[in-house]
Design a protein around this motif. Structure first.
Motif, short mmCIF file in Angstrom:
data_model
loop_
_atom_site.label_atom_id
_atom_site.label_comp_id
_atom_site.label_asym_id
_atom_site.label_seq_id
_atom_site.Cartn_x
_atom_site.Cartn_y
_atom_site.Cartn_z
N LEU A 1 0.82 -1.21 0.00
CA LEU A 1 0.00 0.00 0.00
C LEU A 1 0.86 1.26 0.00
O LEU A 1 0.51 2.27 -0.63
N GLY A 2 2.01 1.18 0.69
CA GLY A 2 2.93 2.31 0.67
C GLY A 2 3.45 2.58 -0.73
O GLY A 2 3.61 3.73 -1.14
N MET A 3 3.72 1.51 -1.48
CA MET A 3 4.18 1.66 -2.86
C MET A 3 3.12 2.36 -3.71
O MET A 3 3.42 3.26 -4.51
N ILE A 4 1.86 1.94 -3.53
CA ILE A 4 0.77 2.55 -4.28
C ILE A 4 0.66 4.03 -3.94
O ILE A 4 0.52 4.89 -4.83
N ARG A 5 0.73 4.35 -2.66
CA ARG A 5 0.61 5.74 -2.23
C ARG A 5 1.72 6.60 -2.81
O ARG A 5 1.48 7.65 -3.40
N ARG A 6 2.95 6.15 -2.65
CA ARG A 6 4.09 6.97 -3.08
C ARG A 6 4.15 7.10 -4.60
O ARG A 6 4.50 8.16 -5.12
N GLU A 7 3.81 6.04 -5.31
CA GLU A 7 3.84 6.10 -6.77
C GLU A 7 2.84 7.13 -7.28
O GLU A 7 3.13 7.90 -8.20
N SER A 8 1.65 7.19 -6.67
CA SER A 8 0.65 8.15 -7.13
C SER A 8 1.04 9.58 -6.77
O SER A 8 0.65 10.53 -7.43
N GLU A 9 1.84 9.75 -5.70
CA GLU A 9 2.28 11.08 -5.29
C GLU A 9 3.46 11.57 -6.13
O GLU A 9 3.51 12.72 -6.57
N ILE A 10 4.42 10.68 -6.35
CA ILE A 10 5.67 11.09 -6.99
C ILE A 10 5.56 11.06 -8.50
O ILE A 10 6.23 11.80 -9.20
#
Length: 435
Positions: free
Chosen positions: A368-377
């Motif tokens: 879930l952290g990967m999903i969050r950061r990918e959508s932000e960055i």
């Protein structure tokens, strides 16, 4: 399990519990007759298809190493079809922990490093006559060709991996006298207790090759974990590691061959991570961990670029990098915020989990952290044309601005996938002056 243990004169198993480690195989700890044992098995029979050899051969290699004085476990029995457990074997449990964090926090890291060098030299002393005949020997050029095929099958759209492939093709060394390689000798696959090495695990990748391959593999940045500053297995410096190995083996470590195999195995592991996604998609191993490991490709891409950029022109190494910063949205909940909400809910049920479920809980939060950061960055896309240009010798580290572009790709992607990866902080300091 009882059927398998009956062959060894052991009683029925009790306290069976799955261990958390193991990127490819399952490990189960249990008790029988007052002693502790470990069952090592494949997640499915389909998972064993296409592998160079099976668990019977792996068990025989472990037995040979144990007999040569390596701190390898004692194999009790190899699973048979009638056991109904699939493919695997049972071994006597060894003391110590495989957890890199615990090992790196122990006093006596220099002692563990010397004992690791000793064991590696003893592994390299095993002859072909002492191990099964189906143990393969690596053909350096054929291995590179296989990498190229794997790369193309995975889409062929990772420029940094393409750069590594091209470098390997241009710098492949001449063959030397092969020795038995453990194939996965690193933190995570060794046990330690009270500042001493107590076991060497996971022999499924054993093969004959250049001894420098084994020496280099454990020194890759990804296997140093929190101790990026200790290039020898995360435990110490290379000079001490090489000296201990040379004293035990009688061989001299060639620094140029060591560098070649550092790059070779970094490309190998990058492609291995990519392959995990395919394994998950095809159903041979449908675990969450398999899908998440595939995202660790970005760790290897950054490590690979930091190795290769040493040969870039000075003006290209000095060129600034335009690193994209995260941004925040307003209005309805974004994809990133939905991932945060689910992560926060998972935290509320953490204490209800135990054993392997607790480990998978942590993996789910990482995903879930990967999903969050990918959508932000919003990391830059890896373009197929860049990879094709490298392999066609139209692009290289001498191409104006290309190194800076690859650095930006590596920073953006790894910042989304594994932002706590130790080498990322080093790269940010080096490339953008971030402190």
């Amino acid at each position: 399990m009882k059927r398998a243990l009956d062959r060894c004169g052991l009683g029925a198993p009790s306290d069976l519990a799955r261990l958390t480690g193991g990127a490819t195989m399952e490990s189960w700890r249990f008790t029988s007759g007052g002693e502790d044992f470990v069952l090592r098995r494949a997640p499915s029979l389909a998972f064993m298809e296409g592998r160079p050899y099976g668990h019977a051969t792996e068990a025989a290699v472990i037995r040979a190493a144990h007999g040569a004085g390596v701190t390898a476990p004692e194999v009790i029995t190899v699973l048979e079809e009638s056991d109904g457990l699939g493919s695997g074997f049972i071994m006597r449990a060894l003391p110590g922990t495989p957890d890199p964090r615990q090992i790196l926090s122990m006093d006596g890291a220099d002692t563990i490093l010397k004992e690791a060098a000793r064991d590696l030299a003893r592994i390299h002393s095993l002859t072909r006559e002492q191990v099964p005949q189906d143990i393969p020997e690596i053909d350096y050029r054929a291995a590179i060709a296989d990498f190229r095929q794997q790369f193309e099958e995975a889409g062929g759209d990772r420029p940094i991996i393409a750069l590594g492939l091209k470098w390997l093709e241009e710098h492949c060394p001449d063959k030397c006298e092969p020795v038995l390689n453990h194939g996965d000798f690193r933190l995570g696959n060794i046990l330690a207790e009270d500042g001493h090495l107590t076991g060497v695990l996971d022999w499924e990748l054993a093969h004959f090759s250049d001894p420098h391959e084994d020496i280099a593999f454990g020194c890759m940045a990804v296997w140093r974990f929190a101790r990026y500053d200790r290039p020898a297995l995360g435990l110490g410096n290379l000079a001490d590691y090489f000296a201990a190995y040379e004293a035990e083996s009688g061989r001299t470590v060639d620094r140029a061959r060591f560098r070649y195999w550092m790059i070779h195995r970094t490309v190998w592991w990058a492609l291995g991570c990519l392959k995990c996604a395919r394994t998950w998609r095809e159903g041979a191993d449908r675990t969450l961990e398999r899908a998440v490991i595939s995202r660790r490709t970005s760790e290897n891409e950054l490590d690979l670029l930091m190795l290769l950029e040493e040969e870039a022109p000075e003006e290209e190494r000095a060129r600034p990098v335009d690193f994209v910063r995260p941004f925040r949205e307003h209005g309805e909940a974004s994809t990133a915020e939905l991932a945060i909400a689910i992560t926060e809910w998972l935290e509320t049920i953490k204490d209800k989990m135990e054993g392997h479920d607790r480990f998978q809980h942590a993996v789910a939060r990482n995903a879930l952290g990967m999903i969050r950061r990918e959508s932000e960055i919003m990391p830059a896309k890896h373009e197929l044309k860049l990879s094709d240009g490298i392999l066609a010798e139209e692009l290289s580290l001498s191409t104006e601005g290309f190194l800076a572009e690859l650095r930006q790709h590596a920073l953006e992607k790894l910042s989304a996938d594994v932002p706590k990866y130790p080498a990322l902080a080093v790269a940010r300091r080096k490339w953008i002056g971030e402190h």
